[in-house]
Write a protein that holds these residues in place. Structure first.
Motif, PDB file in Angstrom:
ATOM      1  N   UNK A  35       0.788  -1.146   0.018  1.00  0.00           N
ATOM      2  CA  UNK A  35       0.026  -0.044  -0.060  1.00  0.00           C
ATOM      3  C   UNK A  35       0.895   1.176  -0.087  1.00  0.00           C
ATOM      4  N   UNK A  36       0.527   2.314  -0.759  1.00  0.00           N
ATOM      5  CA  UNK A  36       1.403   3.473  -0.773  1.00  0.00           C
ATOM      6  C   UNK A  36       1.172   4.337   0.468  1.00  0.00           C
ATOM      7  N   UNK A  37       0.115   4.024   1.250  1.00  0.00           N
ATOM      8  CA  UNK A  37       0.047   4.790   2.485  1.00  0.00           C
ATOM      9  C   UNK A  37       0.183   3.939   3.676  1.00  0.00           C
ATOM     10  N   UNK A  38       1.076   3.088   3.605  1.00  0.00           N
ATOM     11  CA  UNK A  38       1.380   1.990   4.740  1.00  0.00           C
ATOM     12  C   UNK A  38       2.125   2.986   5.769  1.00  0.00           C
ATOM     13  N   UNK A  39       1.965   2.435   6.990  1.00  0.00           N
ATOM     14  CA  UNK A  39       2.530   3.090   7.998  1.00  0.00           C
ATOM     15  C   UNK A  39       3.425   2.548   8.668  1.00  0.00           C
ATOM     16  N   UNK A  40       4.371   1.692   8.023  1.00  0.00           N
ATOM     17  CA  UNK A  40       5.300   0.908   8.560  1.00  0.00           C
ATOM     18  C   UNK A  40       6.621   0.938   7.577  1.00  0.00           C
ATOM     19  N   UNK A  41       7.577   0.438   7.962  1.00  0.00           N
ATOM     20  CA  UNK A  41       8.552  -0.188   7.183  1.00  0.00           C
ATOM     21  C   UNK A  41       8.741  -1.475   6.593  1.00  0.00           C
TER      22      UNK A  41
END
Length: 543
Positions: free
Chosen positions: A304-310
């Motif tokens: 996902x482009x808006x992921x909140x993780x590395x």
């Protein structure tokens, strides 16, 4: 690049496009709405319908006055409407926000508002373990008012409440038919939605992914409870830098991979908010693990482009060590533990009592075959648990979804797998497959029963079982079920026998299931999904 900002600053209560959009128009202190929420709707939410519903719009007969203030019919109703709106906004998941909404309605019915609406809400938040602060912050900020005005604009005059709650299904108003006496018909997918379960499963994903997604969705509430009660988030914040590390073990490359890890990240953030911790200082790192044959290129292409993780990839078998000691805070595995590390050696030995001649599974084989499968699974699970015990931090959590079978009874799933062997022998008689090929092939799968699984965890001794629940999934039609089985088994069968038999094999399987007693004999019990959440002990022995 730093991941996106914390979820609460951007999460919106939007209907999932794969769901049937069901909007319930209600107000918090309306007695008719309360009766509807506490009885028929609560019953519907406890069924599989909750996986396809979006329920929202707490507004009812409230009005926007000329000075742009909001006026409600009952005392404290605007306050509770705003609380409900914030709960739905922060927790779009139906089960999670409905539990709190149901509690508020129950408490207002039982206790009244003698101590004020805020006291009533606080009782429910504490009782259910919901973090009160983010909801209160939402209500007291411009966001709470914004949500109420949005709901007001959505509530058309034609849908305003009279003596009952009202609803809209896929944009079509349901007025008196949403009354309690008609709820079962209105919330039944076959009746109102005109989408049979099989057609619903085809929407968006294959049957395999759709059924797996339902399991992931159902498990979210169980994982939510365990994280809130058992995860020591303050210990994580005591280290520097503050990084929460999660591993998805046996991740594959399908769409549900990201859904599961996003759930975990979201729930950990809620835990941080509950304790008033600084989310800006917290980073998330997710390790996606699977065998080297997994399509990691596809996996990372679809991140996902808006992921909140590395994100990182970790190829290799999860039956051995993959990470440094005490480096993970949460480990997750969805449906992968049923895959054996290898087929038991005894099944290939022509002089062994466990030689599984003419069969591909152990359902109707000699007991020695079943014992070999059972021992192999026990070895594999012990290897898996031993590795995770070293890799998880003390007090770290691990969650599984695992297909499971009822103990000491006939199971429809294992009976269907056994039918595959008989069909392959039919192909031998037709000259399409050699008998030696069939004799040398066994399915590398094992589905433990819950008692067996629990005993193996206890025997390992490194974990406590914090939650263990049996989750029932929708029962697909025969054709959909065969598609699901094919998605799981196609690769090992194709690798051993070749692609030329695939269509014939699974077409015959569909016909054979329909003709066989397994399709209608109630003595065959259904398999289910076992959801277990473990906690790594603070001190390990014999590791």
């Amino acid at each position: 690049m730093k991941p996106a900002p914390p979820f609460h600053s951007q999460k919106k209560a939007v209907a999932n496009p794969e769901k049937v959009s069901v909007s319930l128009y209600y107000e918090t202190l309306c007695p008719y709405c309360r009766n509807f929420i506490l009885d028929p709707l609560a019953k519907a939410i406890k069924t599989d319908l909750m996986t396809i519903l979006d329920l929202q719009v707490p507004w009812g007969n409230a009005m926007i006055l000329p000075d742009s203030t909001v006026s409600c019919q009952h005392r404290d109703e605007c306050y509770l409407n705003s609380i409900h709106a914030c709960v739905i906004d922060i927790w779009p998941d139906v089960i999670m926000h409905f539990n709190l909404i149901q509690c508020i309605e129950e408490q207002s019915s039982a206790m009244g508002l003698g101590n004020g609406a805020e006291a009533l809400y606080n009782v429910c938040a504490e009782q259910l373990g919901f973090p009160a602060k983010p909801i209160k912050d939402c209500h007291e900020s411009a966001r709470g008012r914004e949500l109420l005005l949005q709901y007001g604009s959505r509530t058309d005059v034609s849908i305003r409440l009279t003596d009952m709650s009202s609803g809209v299904v896929n944009g079509n108003p349901l007025l008196e038919s949403m009354s309690a006496s008609h709820t079962e018909a209105n919330l039944c997918p076959q009746h109102v939605f005109h989408i049979p379960p099989a057609q619903f499963l085809r929407k968006g994903h294959s049957t395999q992914f759709a059924l797996q997604k339902i399991g992931v969705d159902k498990a979210k509430g169980i994982i939510f409870e365990t994280i809130f009660e058992k995860l020591d988030i303050k210990q994580i914040f005591s280290s520097s830098p503050t990084i929460f590390r999660t591993a998805d073990l046996g991740c594959a490359a399908g769409p549900n991979t990201f859904l599961a890890v996003e759930n975990i990240v979201e729930l950990v953030k809620l835990k941080c908010q509950f304790h008033g911790l600084d989310l800006d200082s917290l980073e998330f790192q997710v390790f996606f693990n699977d065998l080297v044959s997994n399509d990691f290129n596809k996996l990372f292409k679809n991140l996902p482009g808006d992921k909140e993780y590395y994100a990182s990839g970790v190829p290799g078998s999860f039956h051995g060590r993959l990470f440094p000691p005490a480096s993970l805070h949460f480990a997750y595995s969805s449906y992968a533990l049923a895959n054996l590390l290898k087929v038991p050696d005894e099944l290939q030995d022509t002089v062994s009592p466990a030689w599984n001649k003419g069969k591909v599974y152990f359902t109707n084989s000699p007991k020695e075959v079943a014992e070999a499968y059972t021992m192999q699974f026990a070895k594999d699970l012990e290897s898996f648990l031993k590795a995770r015990a070293l890799e998880l931090v003390p007090g770290g959590l691990m969650a599984f979804l695992l297909t499971s079978v009822p103990p000491d009874t006939k199971c429809a799933l294992t009976a269907v797998l056994d039918l595959l062997g008989s069909i392959l022998m039919d192909l031998v008689n037709m000259g399409k497959v050699s008998e030696e090929k069939v004799d040398s092939f066994n399915l590398p799968l094992y589905f433990p029963n819950p008692i067996e699984f629990k005993d193996l965890i206890a025997k390992n001794g490194s974990f406590t079982i914090e939650r263990m629940h049996a989750l029932e999934l929708p029962c697909p039609e025969v054709g959909e079920g065969v598609m699901h089985i094919r998605a799981i088994l196609e690769e090992p069968i194709k690798e051993h026998f070749g692609a030329q038999i695939m269509e014939s094999l699974f077409n015959q399987l569909q016909n054979k299931i329909a003709e066989n007693s397994v399709a209608f004999d109630l003595s065959y019990k259904r398999a289910f999904v076992l959801c277990a959440v473990l906690k790594r002990k603070m001190y390990l022995e014999n590791v």
